[in-house]
Design a protein around this motif. Structure first.
Motif, PDB file in Angstrom:
ATOM      1  N   SER A 120       0.807  -1.223   0.000  1.00  0.00           N
ATOM      2  CA  SER A 120       0.000   0.000   0.000  1.00  0.00           C
ATOM      3  C   SER A 120       0.840   1.274   0.000  1.00  0.00           C
ATOM      4  O   SER A 120       0.293   2.384   0.055  1.00  0.00           O
ATOM      5  CB  SER A 120      -0.958   0.006   1.200  1.00  0.00           C
ATOM      6  OG  SER A 120      -0.230  -0.151   2.399  1.00  0.00           O
ATOM      7  N   HIS A 121       2.174   1.131  -0.060  1.00  0.00           N
ATOM      8  CA  HIS A 121       3.019   2.340  -0.107  1.00  0.00           C
ATOM      9  C   HIS A 121       4.378   1.964  -0.694  1.00  0.00           C
ATOM     10  O   HIS A 121       5.365   1.812   0.010  1.00  0.00           O
ATOM     11  CB  HIS A 121       3.176   2.928   1.298  1.00  0.00           C
ATOM     12  CG  HIS A 121       3.735   4.312   1.327  1.00  0.00           C
ATOM     13  ND1 HIS A 121       2.956   5.446   1.327  1.00  0.00           N
ATOM     14  CD2 HIS A 121       5.017   4.772   1.341  1.00  0.00           C
ATOM     15  CE1 HIS A 121       3.722   6.522   1.365  1.00  0.00           C
ATOM     16  NE2 HIS A 121       4.989   6.133   1.362  1.00  0.00           N
ATOM     17  N   LEU A 122       4.407   1.817  -1.992  1.00  0.00           N
ATOM     18  CA  LEU A 122       5.657   1.441  -2.672  1.00  0.00           C
ATOM     19  C   LEU A 122       5.885   2.419  -3.820  1.00  0.00           C
ATOM     20  O   LEU A 122       5.008   2.583  -4.668  1.00  0.00           O
ATOM     21  CB  LEU A 122       5.550   0.002  -3.202  1.00  0.00           C
ATOM     22  CG  LEU A 122       6.846  -0.762  -3.497  1.00  0.00           C
ATOM     23  CD1 LEU A 122       6.560  -2.236  -3.681  1.00  0.00           C
ATOM     24  CD2 LEU A 122       7.609  -0.244  -4.687  1.00  0.00           C
TER      25      LEU A 122
ATOM     26  N   GLY B 178      -0.939  12.940  -3.069  1.00  0.00           N
ATOM     27  CA  GLY B 178      -0.012  12.538  -2.012  1.00  0.00           C
ATOM     28  C   GLY B 178       1.135  11.720  -2.577  1.00  0.00           C
ATOM     29  O   GLY B 178       1.156  11.463  -3.768  1.00  0.00           O
ATOM     30  N   GLU B 179       2.112  11.334  -1.734  1.00  0.00           N
ATOM     31  CA  GLU B 179       2.121  11.442  -0.306  1.00  0.00           C
ATOM     32  C   GLU B 179       2.625  12.797   0.170  1.00  0.00           C
ATOM     33  O   GLU B 179       2.633  13.068   1.357  1.00  0.00           O
ATOM     34  CB  GLU B 179       2.984  10.344   0.312  1.00  0.00           C
ATOM     35  CG  GLU B 179       4.475  10.505  -0.040  1.00  0.00           C
ATOM     36  CD  GLU B 179       5.375   9.521   0.661  1.00  0.00           C
ATOM     37  OE1 GLU B 179       5.292   9.379   1.887  1.00  0.00           O
ATOM     38  OE2 GLU B 179       6.196   8.904  -0.034  1.00  0.00           O
ATOM     39  N   ARG B 180       3.087  13.627  -0.781  1.00  0.00           N
ATOM     40  CA  ARG B 180       3.484  14.962  -0.376  1.00  0.00           C
ATOM     41  C   ARG B 180       2.498  15.936  -1.001  1.00  0.00           C
ATOM     42  O   ARG B 180       2.298  15.949  -2.207  1.00  0.00           O
ATOM     43  CB  ARG B 180       4.889  15.275  -0.853  1.00  0.00           C
ATOM     44  CG  ARG B 180       5.386  16.598  -0.306  1.00  0.00           C
ATOM     45  CD  ARG B 180       6.823  16.854  -0.682  1.00  0.00           C
ATOM     46  NE  ARG B 180       6.975  16.874  -2.114  1.00  0.00           N
ATOM     47  CZ  ARG B 180       8.123  16.668  -2.749  1.00  0.00           C
ATOM     48  NH1 ARG B 180       9.202  16.392  -2.061  1.00  0.00           N
ATOM     49  NH2 ARG B 180       8.197  16.712  -4.048  1.00  0.00           N
TER      50      ARG B 180
ATOM     51  N   MET C 283      -1.015  11.117   3.028  1.00  0.00           N
ATOM     52  CA  MET C 283      -0.035  12.077   3.537  1.00  0.00           C
ATOM     53  C   MET C 283       1.055  11.391   4.346  1.00  0.00           C
ATOM     54  O   MET C 283       0.783  10.629   5.266  1.00  0.00           O
ATOM     55  CB  MET C 283      -0.761  13.114   4.392  1.00  0.00           C
ATOM     56  CG  MET C 283       0.147  14.171   4.996  1.00  0.00           C
ATOM     57  SD  MET C 283       1.023  15.157   3.731  1.00  0.00           S
ATOM     58  CE  MET C 283       2.110  16.128   4.797  1.00  0.00           C
ATOM     59  N   HIS C 284       2.280  11.677   3.947  1.00  0.00           N
ATOM     60  CA  HIS C 284       3.473  11.226   4.664  1.00  0.00           C
ATOM     61  C   HIS C 284       3.571  11.976   5.998  1.00  0.00           C
ATOM     62  O   HIS C 284       3.574  13.208   6.002  1.00  0.00           O
ATOM     63  CB  HIS C 284       4.656  11.530   3.728  1.00  0.00           C
ATOM     64  CG  HIS C 284       6.011  11.522   4.335  1.00  0.00           C
ATOM     65  ND1 HIS C 284       6.922  10.532   4.051  1.00  0.00           N
ATOM     66  CD2 HIS C 284       6.630  12.383   5.178  1.00  0.00           C
ATOM     67  CE1 HIS C 284       8.060  10.797   4.690  1.00  0.00           C
ATOM     68  NE2 HIS C 284       7.901  11.914   5.381  1.00  0.00           N
ATOM     69  N   TRP C 285       3.614  11.256   7.116  1.00  0.00           N
ATOM     70  CA  TRP C 285       3.850  11.925   8.404  1.00  0.00           C
ATOM     71  C   TRP C 285       4.693  11.017   9.290  1.00  0.00           C
ATOM     72  O   TRP C 285       4.419   9.831   9.407  1.00  0.00           O
ATOM     73  CB  TRP C 285       2.534  12.280   9.103  1.00  0.00           C
ATOM     74  CG  TRP C 285       2.751  13.411  10.064  1.00  0.00           C
ATOM     75  CD1 TRP C 285       3.163  13.319  11.363  1.00  0.00           C
ATOM     76  CD2 TRP C 285       2.637  14.818   9.765  1.00  0.00           C
ATOM     77  NE1 TRP C 285       3.307  14.586  11.895  1.00  0.00           N
ATOM     78  CE2 TRP C 285       2.994  15.519  10.953  1.00  0.00           C
ATOM     79  CE3 TRP C 285       2.277  15.541   8.632  1.00  0.00           C
ATOM     80  CZ2 TRP C 285       2.987  16.919  11.018  1.00  0.00           C
ATOM     81  CZ3 TRP C 285       2.270  16.924   8.701  1.00  0.00           C
ATOM     82  CH2 TRP C 285       2.619  17.603   9.892  1.00  0.00           C
TER      83      TRP C 285
ATOM     84  N   ALA D 148       0.523   7.930   5.921  1.00  0.00           N
ATOM     85  CA  ALA D 148       1.572   6.925   5.736  1.00  0.00           C
ATOM     86  C   ALA D 148       2.625   7.092   6.824  1.00  0.00           C
ATOM     87  O   ALA D 148       2.923   8.221   7.226  1.00  0.00           O
ATOM     88  CB  ALA D 148       2.216   7.107   4.363  1.00  0.00           C
ATOM     89  N   HIS D 149       3.168   5.977   7.283  1.00  0.00           N
ATOM     90  CA  HIS D 149       4.247   5.920   8.299  1.00  0.00           C
ATOM     91  C   HIS D 149       3.654   6.072   9.706  1.00  0.00           C
ATOM     92  O   HIS D 149       2.972   5.176  10.128  1.00  0.00           O
ATOM     93  CB  HIS D 149       5.363   6.929   8.014  1.00  0.00           C
ATOM     94  CG  HIS D 149       5.703   7.050   6.548  1.00  0.00           C
ATOM     95  ND1 HIS D 149       5.882   5.957   5.741  1.00  0.00           N
ATOM     96  CD2 HIS D 149       5.858   8.128   5.729  1.00  0.00           C
ATOM     97  CE1 HIS D 149       6.154   6.361   4.505  1.00  0.00           C
ATOM     98  NE2 HIS D 149       6.129   7.667   4.468  1.00  0.00           N
ATOM     99  N   LEU D 150       3.903   7.200  10.371  1.00  0.00           N
ATOM    100  CA  LEU D 150       3.397   7.441  11.728  1.00  0.00           C
ATOM    101  C   LEU D 150       3.613   6.202  12.615  1.00  0.00           C
ATOM    102  O   LEU D 150       2.684   5.685  13.242  1.00  0.00           O
ATOM    103  CB  LEU D 150       1.898   7.797  11.677  1.00  0.00           C
ATOM    104  CG  LEU D 150       1.358   8.538  12.893  1.00  0.00           C
ATOM    105  CD1 LEU D 150       1.994   9.921  13.025  1.00  0.00           C
ATOM    106  CD2 LEU D 150      -0.157   8.686  12.827  1.00  0.00           C
TER     107      LEU D 150
ATOM    108  N   THR E  14       6.098  -1.348   2.269  1.00  0.00           N
ATOM    109  CA  THR E  14       7.540  -1.235   2.511  1.00  0.00           C
ATOM    110  C   THR E  14       8.133   0.165   2.363  1.00  0.00           C
ATOM    111  O   THR E  14       9.194   0.428   2.898  1.00  0.00           O
ATOM    112  CB  THR E  14       8.303  -2.127   1.517  1.00  0.00           C
ATOM    113  OG1 THR E  14       7.988  -1.698   0.188  1.00  0.00           O
ATOM    114  CG2 THR E  14       7.947  -3.582   1.710  1.00  0.00           C
ATOM    115  N   ASP E  15       7.534   1.019   1.538  1.00  0.00           N
ATOM    116  CA  ASP E  15       8.136   2.320   1.218  1.00  0.00           C
ATOM    117  C   ASP E  15       9.381   2.178   0.325  1.00  0.00           C
ATOM    118  O   ASP E  15      10.185   3.097   0.233  1.00  0.00           O
ATOM    119  CB  ASP E  15       8.494   3.102   2.495  1.00  0.00           C
ATOM    120  CG  ASP E  15       8.591   4.610   2.278  1.00  0.00           C
ATOM    121  OD1 ASP E  15       8.181   5.091   1.201  1.00  0.00           O
ATOM    122  OD2 ASP E  15       9.095   5.298   3.179  1.00  0.00           O
ATOM    123  N   ALA E  16       9.563   1.014  -0.309  1.00  0.00           N
ATOM    124  CA  ALA E  16      10.726   0.823  -1.194  1.00  0.00           C
ATOM    125  C   ALA E  16      10.688   1.855  -2.324  1.00  0.00           C
ATOM    126  O   ALA E  16       9.667   2.492  -2.556  1.00  0.00           O
ATOM    127  CB  ALA E  16      10.668  -0.585  -1.761  1.00  0.00           C
TER     128      ALA E  16
HETATM  129 ZN   LIG Z   1       6.644   8.759   2.846  1.00  0.00          ZN
END
Ligand SMILES: [Zn+2]
Length: 553
Positions: free
Chosen positions: A88-90, A315-317, A352-354, A384-386, A446-448
């Protein structure tokens, strides 16, 4: 008229199962252990597929009945089948562009082997070609527990410029690379960059400094040609298929311009996608983000595309000013609110990246303000992240219908977290069990590939054992999901973020036939071997997109 219609509808309803049996399935998979990941997490023996969708799940005997003369029958011989995994975040679109031209250190266990990959690439690539390691590795994954020296890289590839980036904070360049980029003094570096010096004050060959400096430095490297980008995209998707992935939610990222989407669009137009991609768009130029996003999406409504490639919002920015900023100014927040409200008005998703819970109130307050004017609970917004999300923040997210994409960042970063925040704080990072209890929609990933490996089995093992790449178990049992729950996060959980949970993410009748047959059984293999799993047969919409022995034919 209404009665006739009702009769027709009933008739169609009656005929359908009969037709299914008569026409036969395109493919049946039998004699397996099928983890359906349905609500009850049922296990079945067999699956039948027709026209890209699942038409039956059940016993081998029942499913066999759907096989006709033309049906492809795959004997699973007891192997485990899972729904195709979804990250969900690659940053897949960006990673794919350079996959055919970069050197990959993902999952390499020693620096010796990593340097050997540079040496091999120097032999196989054109003389003088750039050898680039763009990230996805960490010092602790090497048994030597250190970074490469410039001398080692020069010895491995004396005739090529070599560039090795670590996260977004460090990049080692060989003298040939420095020369090619016209870097002789620090003044030649992007703003915020500086030469790393050893204890004796001598430059090591590496560049350090602000994240923006490393991003700008990377931007100076030669870009792959369009053909290389297309080749890279196809190869990268196959590589993900090898690891049982069939879908990604792509959150845009740094160093991405509209041109960078053209290779993906070409692969999609040519009908050669082997991964389902849902992508969002980022603002790129500080201060200009709103204009950029309005222009980029003017003819791009949310959900536009098809089941292989779909536009999935912002997003994510959103703005550079709110990116990794724990103390945004009132005007930063006002600018952000304006874009978020505009997105909500258009029914757009937003991710949103946080980073830190301590400051996420800044973001949640904006989301709550927007929500009072335009309800966002049905728009699939997400954070995303947090990684250290508090109960309070998770409850606020739940109330807003905001989801949470969780990555295995602590696989690389956990040891540092223990040093910074202590073992007690690290025990609950990330609190996915608590998040699940509160009812927040959670997806895994993973955020790869710059900051992490894209291997979902590395992430699944880490969800279960909480161990960093150095082997230290830092997470407590209270935030450790079961194997079933971890798999749920990586399938139906992730499907939620592109509104696909009714279409994929589980193996149920009517859903898309996206699945993977695993090399070993995810449910019973020792936890410390989950990271070594891979697919031996991956299907997207019932089509084989990856096959290894015994299915390679
Ligand atoms: Zn991010």
């Amino acid at each position: 008229m209404k009665q006739v219609l009702t009769a027709v509808v009933m008739l169609v309803g009656l005929i359908r199962p009969a037709l299914a049996a008569a026409q036969g399935a395109d493919t049946v998979l039998i004699n397996g252990k099928v983890l359906t990941v349905d609500r009850e997490f049922s296990t079945r023996e067999a699956i039948a597929i027709r026209d890209g969708r699942i038409v039956a799940v059940g016993t081998t005997a029942d499913v066999r009945k759907l096989a006709g003369a033309q049906t492809r029958i795959i004997d699973l011989q007891g192997k485990t089948v899972i729904p195709g995994l979804i990250d969900s975040h690659l940053h897949a679109i960006r990673a794919a562009l350079s996959f055919s031209t970069e050197v990959n250190w993902i999952g390499v266990r020693s620096l010796t082997e990593a340097v050997a990959r540079i040496r091999d690439a120097a032999r196989t690539m054109k003389p003088g070609a750039w050898l680039i390691v763009a990230g996805g590795w960490n010092v602790q994954q090497f048994k030597e527990n250190r970074r490469p020296t410039q001398a080692e890289l020069v010895a491995a590839a004396p005739n090529n410029p070599v560039y090795v980036q670590l996260g977004y904070g460090w990049a080692m360049l060989t003298p040939a690379a420095m020369k090619a980029l016209n870097i002789t003094t620090e003044a030649d570096l992007p703003q915020g960059g500086r030469f790393e010096k050893d204890a004796g004050g001598k430059p090591t060959g590496a560049v350090t400094g602000a994240q923006g400096a490393i991003i700008a430095l990377f931007d100076r490297l030669p870009r792959p040609t369009f053909d290389q980008q297309i080749q890279g995209t196809k190869l990268f998707f196959r590589e993900l298929n090898r690891l049982a992935l069939t879908g990604v939610v792509d959150p845009g990222g740094n160093n991405l311009s509209p041109d960078d989407y053209q290779a993906l669009f070409k692969v999609w137009r040519d009908g050669q996608m082997t991964m389902r991609v849902a992508y969002s768009l980022c603002g790129q130029t500080p201060g200009m983000e709103f204009e950029e996003l309005k222009s980029l999406t003017a003819l791009l409504p949310i959900g536009f595309g098809d089941d292989m490639l779909r536009f999935n919002g912002l997003g994510e920015r959103i703005t550079a000013a709110m990116n990794n900023n724990d103390r945004p100014s009132e005007s930063d927040k006002a600018q952000y609110y304006q874009i978020a409200k505009w997105a909500a008005d258009r029914g757009m998703a937003l991710t949103m990246h946080w980073g830190r819970d301590a400051s996420v109130d800044q973001l949640l307050t904006i989301f709550e303000r927007v929500n009072q004017e335009v309800p966002i609970s049905s728009l699939r917004w997400s954070i995303a992240h947090l990684n250290d999300a508090s109960v309070k923040s998770l409850e606020r997210m739940k109330a807003l219908g905001v989801g949470w994409t969780v990555q295995d960042a602590m696989y690389f970063g956990g040891d540092q977290l223990v040093q910074q925040s202590g073992p007690e704080a690290a025990r609950r990072v990330p609190p996915v069990v608590t998040g699940g209890k509160i009812g927040v929609a959670i997806g895994a990933g993973t955020d790869a590939h710059r900051v992490a490996s894209y291997n979902p089995f590395t992430a699944l093992q880490w969800f279960l054992d909480g161990k960093t790449v150095a082997g230290n178990a830092i997470r407590g049992p209270e935030e450790t999901p079961s194997r079933a729950d971890a798999l749920r996060l990586y399938t139906r959980g992730s499907a939620w973020f592109s509104r696909d949970e009714q279409k994929r993410g589980s193996l149920e009748v009517g859903k898309l036939a996206d699945l993977a047959v695993l090399s070993r059984d995810y449910m019973t293999v020792p936890v410390d071997q989950i990271g070594g799993l891979e697919s031996v047969l991956t299907m997207v919409a019932g089509k084989i997109v990856y096959a290894a022995a015994p299915y390679k034919e």
